[in-house]
Design an enzyme around this catalytic site. Structure first.
Site, PDB file in Angstrom:
ATOM      1  N   LYS A  22     -27.664 -23.466 107.479  1.00  0.00           N
ATOM      2  CA  LYS A  22     -27.487 -22.042 107.110  1.00  0.00           C
ATOM      3  C   LYS A  22     -28.837 -21.429 106.755  1.00  0.00           C
ATOM      4  CE  LYS A  22     -26.245 -20.864 102.731  1.00  0.00           C
ATOM      5  NZ  LYS A  22     -27.067 -19.815 102.100  1.00  0.00           N
ATOM      6  N   ASN A  23     -29.615 -22.147 105.924  1.00  0.00           N
ATOM      7  CA  ASN A  23     -30.846 -21.561 105.403  1.00  0.00           C
ATOM      8  C   ASN A  23     -32.014 -21.621 106.370  1.00  0.00           C
ATOM      9  OD1 ASN A  23     -29.396 -20.921 103.157  1.00  0.00           O
ATOM     10  ND2 ASN A  23     -30.192 -22.566 101.884  1.00  0.00           N
ATOM     11  N   CYS A 116     -25.448 -15.483  95.928  1.00  0.00           N
ATOM     12  CA  CYS A 116     -24.711 -16.146  94.856  1.00  0.00           C
ATOM     13  C   CYS A 116     -25.200 -15.661  93.482  1.00  0.00           C
ATOM     14  CB  CYS A 116     -24.914 -17.659  94.937  1.00  0.00           C
ATOM     15  SG  CYS A 116     -24.126 -18.398  96.370  1.00  0.00           S
ATOM     16  N   ARG A 121     -32.305 -13.291  90.423  1.00  0.00           N
ATOM     17  CA  ARG A 121     -32.766 -13.274  91.817  1.00  0.00           C
ATOM     18  C   ARG A 121     -33.564 -12.008  92.158  1.00  0.00           C
ATOM     19  NH1 ARG A 121     -28.625 -16.228  95.651  1.00  0.00           N
ATOM     20  NH2 ARG A 121     -30.568 -17.167  96.398  1.00  0.00           N
ATOM     21  N   ASP A 305     -29.703 -26.879  95.408  1.00  0.00           N
ATOM     22  CA  ASP A 305     -28.462 -26.631  96.155  1.00  0.00           C
ATOM     23  C   ASP A 305     -27.535 -27.840  96.196  1.00  0.00           C
ATOM     24  OD1 ASP A 305     -29.950 -24.458  98.694  1.00  0.00           O
ATOM     25  OD2 ASP A 305     -29.424 -24.140  96.593  1.00  0.00           O
ATOM     26  N   ARG A 397     -19.027 -19.101 103.088  1.00  0.00           N
ATOM     27  CA  ARG A 397     -20.304 -18.482 103.461  1.00  0.00           C
ATOM     28  C   ARG A 397     -21.266 -19.543 103.990  1.00  0.00           C
ATOM     29  NH1 ARG A 397     -23.244 -16.370  98.945  1.00  0.00           N
ATOM     30  NH2 ARG A 397     -24.804 -16.240 100.585  1.00  0.00           N
TER      31      ARG A 397
HETATM   32  C1  EPZ Z   1     -33.375 -19.896  99.026  1.00  0.00           C
HETATM   33  O1  EPZ Z   1     -33.070 -18.831  98.134  1.00  0.00           O
HETATM   34  C2  EPZ Z   1     -32.044 -20.428  99.506  1.00  0.00           C
HETATM   35  N1  EPZ Z   1     -31.314 -19.381 100.210  1.00  0.00           N
HETATM   36  C3  EPZ Z   1     -31.222 -20.915  98.312  1.00  0.00           C
HETATM   37  O2  EPZ Z   1     -30.015 -21.469  98.828  1.00  0.00           O
HETATM   38  C4  EPZ Z   1     -32.009 -22.015  97.600  1.00  0.00           C
HETATM   39  O3  EPZ Z   1     -31.299 -22.410  96.452  1.00  0.00           O
HETATM   40  C5  EPZ Z   1     -33.381 -21.470  97.184  1.00  0.00           C
HETATM   41  O4  EPZ Z   1     -34.082 -20.955  98.350  1.00  0.00           O
HETATM   42  C6  EPZ Z   1     -34.247 -22.544  96.534  1.00  0.00           C
HETATM   43  O5  EPZ Z   1     -34.406 -23.612  97.419  1.00  0.00           O
HETATM   44  C7  EPZ Z   1     -31.653 -19.100 101.496  1.00  0.00           C
HETATM   45  O6  EPZ Z   1     -32.561 -19.689 102.074  1.00  0.00           O
HETATM   46  C8  EPZ Z   1     -30.835 -18.051 102.191  1.00  0.00           C
HETATM   47  P1  EPZ Z   1     -36.383 -18.683  95.910  1.00  0.00           P
HETATM   48  P2  EPZ Z   1     -34.249 -17.840  97.602  1.00  0.00           P
HETATM   49  O7  EPZ Z   1     -36.984 -17.393  96.277  1.00  0.00           O
HETATM   50  O8  EPZ Z   1     -35.201 -17.574  98.701  1.00  0.00           O
HETATM   51  C9  EPZ Z   1     -37.125 -16.847  91.613  1.00  0.00           C
HETATM   52  C10 EPZ Z   1     -27.696 -21.799  98.967  1.00  0.00           C
HETATM   53  O9  EPZ Z   1     -26.848 -22.240  98.181  1.00  0.00           O
HETATM   54  N2  EPZ Z   1     -37.719 -15.716  92.328  1.00  0.00           N
HETATM   55  O10 EPZ Z   1     -37.083 -19.962  96.249  1.00  0.00           O
HETATM   56  O11 EPZ Z   1     -33.601 -16.694  96.945  1.00  0.00           O
HETATM   57  C11 EPZ Z   1     -35.624 -16.926  91.848  1.00  0.00           C
HETATM   58  O12 EPZ Z   1     -34.940 -16.040  90.973  1.00  0.00           O
HETATM   59  C12 EPZ Z   1     -28.761 -20.845  98.456  1.00  0.00           C
HETATM   60  O13 EPZ Z   1     -27.764 -22.078 100.195  1.00  0.00           O
HETATM   61  C13 EPZ Z   1     -38.348 -14.725  91.581  1.00  0.00           C
HETATM   62  O14 EPZ Z   1     -38.412 -14.781  90.360  1.00  0.00           O
HETATM   63  O15 EPZ Z   1     -34.913 -18.792  96.503  1.00  0.00           O
HETATM   64  C14 EPZ Z   1     -35.340 -18.378  91.563  1.00  0.00           C
HETATM   65  O16 EPZ Z   1     -35.228 -18.572  90.172  1.00  0.00           O
HETATM   66  C15 EPZ Z   1     -28.628 -20.581  96.965  1.00  0.00           C
HETATM   67  N3  EPZ Z   1     -38.886 -13.656  92.247  1.00  0.00           N
HETATM   68  C16 EPZ Z   1     -36.586 -19.091  92.092  1.00  0.00           C
HETATM   69  O17 EPZ Z   1     -37.615 -18.084  92.154  1.00  0.00           O
HETATM   70  C17 EPZ Z   1     -38.833 -13.551  93.617  1.00  0.00           C
HETATM   71  O18 EPZ Z   1     -39.373 -12.560  94.157  1.00  0.00           O
HETATM   72  C18 EPZ Z   1     -36.393 -19.682  93.484  1.00  0.00           C
HETATM   73  O19 EPZ Z   1     -36.050 -18.638  94.346  1.00  0.00           O
HETATM   74  C19 EPZ Z   1     -38.187 -14.569  94.345  1.00  0.00           C
HETATM   75  C20 EPZ Z   1     -37.635 -15.645  93.684  1.00  0.00           C
END
Ligand code: EPZ
Length: 417
Positions: A22-23, A116, A121, A305, A397
């Site tokens: 998915k990701n 989610c 986020r 995840d 999803r």
């Molecule tokens: C991706 O989400 C994945 N989703 C998530 O999978 C996964 O858990 C996550 O990466 C971490 O591996 C997709 O790829 C579609 P991040 P993403 O930006 O990109 C903070 C699933 O279950 N952050 O690495 O949103 C954020 O709040 C989903 O398949 C900021 O603060 O993850 C989090 O605490 C859930 N500011 C941390 O960083 C930003 O601008 C990691 O977020 C961006 C992120």
């Protein structure tokens, strides 16, 4: 609303081939608008997030055809740079359209992405990085407008190795003049898959999988035929389902290199896990052992995840497991549902202390999000009696036909409207 009805206590046995990730497929679908030809994408999962991304691409003016597991995206007719609010809200992955639209059109108009409810986020890291590339950003009437007269390459230092921010910068950099270097980039395998897809379209990107990625701006790209990588999170979910039910599983289609952390943990919990020519083979003990402290971290650490699924199977382990969730600030929502089933869990901030019980009771529980919902399914498979999992639209999803796949492995599970 649809529900899963599970009668637990049966061991999972057999073999399972994972679907496409998915990701990985979602950023690749966003990237497909950078080509001036058809992208033929195979191995994608039939999940609702892919359906939503297809709707977004069609709304932007792309032609998207799917048949027999093959998706063809033709973005030549794309004529819009605004993503409708209702589609933006359906998932986090809509955020990748920012970088792709900026590269293609010099502009992107979006509302806040969905996803989610596992934390705030924000997208501040995306905004900070894109601003360095000459993007002006303003919020008006509930929308965020990203615009760049001239997108230029930059040296971007991410404060945190954000997966989405890394991917968004990679996509925007395709339309930038010169070279963009991302430092402290996320190293998740899905980012390497995005690089491989873009390079198969004629891009020049190097370093994905490391903390330094170099992108040379170059558009338009030509079309390609690309097969999406196997889903390492689905792989871990099924390995944990077999482990939690005392079963035996041959898992195919997943790259063992991307499951190292999960395999190490399951071995520590008492499972026999072997990498064979056919895939990953797991044999569970009659009862798992608590593993002490487990900490989630960006790749190659233990994936956030898989945290909910691991927590679920540890509720019946012998001994105590303490989980520290370091990536999202609100990813324990599912645990109150496990407690309803008899789990002994104490939460303190980012820590959850799980004392293993002899068994879980089947109950009516509610999926709060995608992976938390998967965790409740695993708990239902392990529980004695009947478990009903509500709000399974969260689960669907990210998992393609989960109930059918588990049923094929011996689970007593049904999907009811
Ligand atoms: C991706 O989400 C994945 N989703 C998530 O999978 C996964 O858990 C996550 O990466 C971490 O591996 C997709 O790829 C579609 P991040 P993403 O930006 O990109 C903070 C699933 O279950 N952050 O690495 O949103 C954020 O709040 C989903 O398949 C900021 O603060 O993850 C989090 O605490 C859930 N500011 C941390 O960083 C930003 O601008 C990691 O977020 C961006 C992120």
């Amino acid at each position: 609303m649809a529900e899963y009805i599970i009668h637990g206590g049966r061991k999972l046995q057999g073999e399972f081939t994972v679907h496409g990730a998915k990701n990985a497929v979602l950023p690749i679908m966003a990237a497909s608008i950078l080509t001036c030809d058809e992208s033929v994408i195979s191995g994608y999962p039939e999940i609702s997030d892919v359906a939503s991304m297809k709707e977004i691409l069609a709304d932007l003016g792309c032609r998207v055809k799917c048949a027999g597991g093959i998706m063809i995206v033709d973005s030549r007719g794309m004529a819009c740079c605004e993503v409708p609010d209702d589609l933006m809200k359906r998932m986090r992955s809509s955020v990748f359209l920012i970088g792709a639209l900026l590269a293609r059109c010099g502009m992107a108009v979006i509302s806040r992405p969905g996803g989610c409810s596992i934390g705030k986020r924000p997208i501040d890291l995306h905004i900070k990085a894109l601003t360095q590339m000459g993007v002006r950003i303003e919020e008006r009437d509930g929308q965020i407008v990203f615009a760049a007269e001239r997108l230029h390459g930059a040296d971007i230092y991410l404060d945190y190795p954000s997966v989405g921010a890394t991917e968004n910068v990679m996509l925007a950099a395709m339309g930038a003049s010169g070279e963009t270097v991302i430092h402290n980039a996320a190293k998740e395998p899905e980012i390497t898959d995005l690089q491989n897809y873009l390079n198969s379209c004629g891009a020049d990107i190097r370093g994905a999988g490391t903390s330094r990625i170099v992108i040379r701006g170059k558009l338009p790209l030509h079309g390609t035929c690309y097969r999406v990588m196997g889903d390492r999170i689905e792989a871990g979910t099924f390995l944990m389902a077999a482990a939690g039910t005392g079963g035996e599983l041959l898992l195919k289609g997943a790259d063992p290199r991307y499951a190292k952390c999960c395999i190490r943990l399951l071995r520590f919990a008492g499972c026999t896990v072997k990498k064979t020519d056919e895939g990953i083979w797991l044999k569970a003990p009659e009862r798992l052992y608590g593993t002490g402290t487990v900490k989630t971290a960006p790749y190659p650490g233990f994936p956030t995840d898989l945290q909910p699924q691991f927590a679920a199977i540890m509720t019946c382990a012998e001994g105590t497991t303490t989980i520290e969730e370091t990536v999202f600030e609100n990813r324990f929502g599912f645990m109150k549902e496990l407690v309803k089933m008899g789990a002994d869990i104490e939460i303190s901030g980012r820590f959850a202390i799980i004392k293993g019980n002899d068994f879980l009771y089947g109950k009516r529980v509610s999926a709060p999000d995608l992976r938390g919902g998967a965790a409740l399914v695993l708990a239902g498979l392990m529980g004695s009696g009947r478990t009903v999992v509500e709000n399974i639209e969260h689960i669907e999803r990210g998992y393609s036909g989960l109930h059918r796949e588990l049923w094929m492995l011996g689970a007593d599970i049904d999907r009811c409207i």
